[in-house]
Design an enzyme around this catalytic site. Structure first.
Site, PDB file in Angstrom:
ATOM      1  N   GLU A  84      -3.037   7.340  -4.397  1.00  0.00           N
ATOM      2  CA  GLU A  84      -2.859   6.177  -3.561  1.00  0.00           C
ATOM      3  C   GLU A  84      -2.814   4.939  -4.734  1.00  0.00           C
ATOM      4  OE1 GLU A  84      -5.921   4.660  -0.154  1.00  0.00           O
ATOM      5  OE2 GLU A  84      -6.594   3.932  -2.220  1.00  0.00           O
ATOM      6  N   TYR A 114       0.984  -1.212  -0.012  1.00  0.00           N
ATOM      7  CA  TYR A 114      -0.086   0.027  -0.195  1.00  0.00           C
ATOM      8  C   TYR A 114       0.986   1.208  -0.003  1.00  0.00           C
ATOM      9  CZ  TYR A 114      -3.220   3.728   1.456  1.00  0.00           C
ATOM     10  OH  TYR A 114      -3.689   4.835   1.519  1.00  0.00           O
TER      11      TYR A 114
END
Ligand code: GDP
Ligand code: MN
Length: 379
Positions: A185, A101
């Protein structure tokens, strides 16, 4: 302004972040053809501006073009957290060896950016943070220095990401800065079985204030179910309109007055249905357009027009209301409070028009109380 995954991917690609080959389609038949040209086996992915698509059944592997057609048929039209799927992306599947992530987000309170990264990507970051908080690294990024190779290495070390992810971390920073984003992201950023680092998903929020710097950005897409059509219509007329979930429509001039009007309505026990800021120097035309927008929201039970004339002339605002009454069929009560520049003339114009559904109030509190009461009565 949130982007779809397929739009975010384009930005990643332009900044040198590798992504799997893919195509976007709107029908099952196109999905079959696209899957064929992508090599047969594809991942079919719902394009909606919300996360958790995988869990909702919006991300599925299809082994053949025929299966891709079938899967696209299932996913198109699906409702994912209130977002209806109108487009699917077909991507070449990759063999995932590890999922990470990574994101950069504007931290307004700190006046800086924050890199958030974890070696346990895949699930949503809130879940990672809840189940394995120690695996989520948060590294402040000074906007004056940005993320160079050394900073990216620091982020990677803090999150225990392998050093091969460093170039992607630097490039992702360039996406943020050069595209004027407030959030980028990638979840998951993956290492494939052949050692490649690929962005398998992307979320980008652009800073709408920077629109003037990006000729390529389009206006809000009115066909997009994620955009309120009234908001788009108001924006097209240069007005700031925001949809809320109450029952009193609000028109005011200037952000400060509009915000306090919302508060006063709440203090009167009602809730604003929406608000429209007609800005300083509002003309009759703007007022007429604005009223049209507010009245076309079916949730509106009463409308409060709260104008303090500074540069704006209350006479012009009253003319606008009268003009609007010609073109819009008024079906809901309108409470108008005009004060400041040219207020006497404005009030006289409205009194002269004497529309049965238009009432005037002299104070902001009185006007809000009346609009709240009328909304409750649901006239
Ligand atoms: P989200 O659920 O909305 O975040 O959608 P994602 O695009 O992140 O997809 C959900 C999950 O599907 C990812 O975390 C991956 O584990 C998996 N996935 C997506 N694309 C591929 C792929 O090409 N190959 C494999 N093996 N898994 C994939
Ligand atoms: Mn994801």
């Amino acid at each position: 302004m949130d982007l779809y995954e397929y739009e975010a991917r384009e930005l990643f690609k332009n900044h040198g972040i590798a992504v799997p080959d893919a195509a976007v389609v709107t029908s099952p038949r196109e999905a079959r053809a696209a899957a064929g040209s992508l090599g047969g086996r594809v991942v079919v992915k719902a394009q909606v501006k919300t996360g958790g698509r995988g869990r909702a059944g919006g991300v599925k592997l299809a082994a053949t073009p025929a299966a891709a057609e079938l899967t696209a048929r299932q996913i198109l039209g699906m409702d994912i957290k209130g977002h209806v799927v109108r487009k699917v992306m077909l991507a070449q599947p990759v063999r995932i060896e590890a999922e990470f992530y990574v994101s950069y987000v504007l931290d307004r309170a700190a006046g800086a950016f924050l890199a958030i990264a974890s070696a346990e990507g895949g699930m949503e970051v809130e879940e990672i943070a809840a189940s394995r908080p120690e695996s989520v690294a948060r590294v402040p990024v000074d906007p004056r220095c940005g993320v160079d190779e050394a900073k990216a290495a620091e982020i990677a070390r803090a999150a225990r990401l392998p050093p091969e992810t460093v170039p992607a971390l630097v490039r992702l920073w360039h996406v943020l800065v050069e595209e004027d984003a407030v959030l980028v992201e990638v979840n998951p950023l993956v290492r494939t079985s052949t050692g490649e680092i690929l962005a398998l998903d992307g979320k980008v929020t652009l800073d709408a204030n920077a629109r003037f710097r990006h000729a390529r950005w389009e206006g809000p897409d009115v066909t997009d179910p994620g955009v309120d059509p009234l908001e788009a219509a108001a924006n097209a007329k240069g007005l700031t309109y925001v949809k809320l979930d109450g029952e009193v429509g609000v028109i005011g001039n200037g952000a400060g007055l509009v915000m306090s009007t919302l508060d006063v309505i709440a203090a009167c026990g009602a809730r604003p249905a929406n608000f429209l800021d007609i800005g300083g120097g509002a003309s009759a035309r703007v007022m007429a357009d604005g009223l049209g927008v507010i009245l076309s929201d079916p949730a509106v039970k009463s409308v409060l027009v709260n104008v303090f004339g500074g540069i704006t002339s209350c006479g012009a605002v009253a003319d606008g209301i009268v003009q609007a009454l010609e073109s819009v069929q008024l079906t809901k009560p309108l409470v108008v409070r005009l004060d400041g520049n040219d207020a006497a003339r404005g009030r006289a114009i409205l009194a002269g028009r004497a529309h049965p559904l238009v009432q005037q109030a002299t104070s902001m509190d009185g006007a809000a109380r009346r609009a709240a009461r009328l909304a409750r009565q649901g006239v």
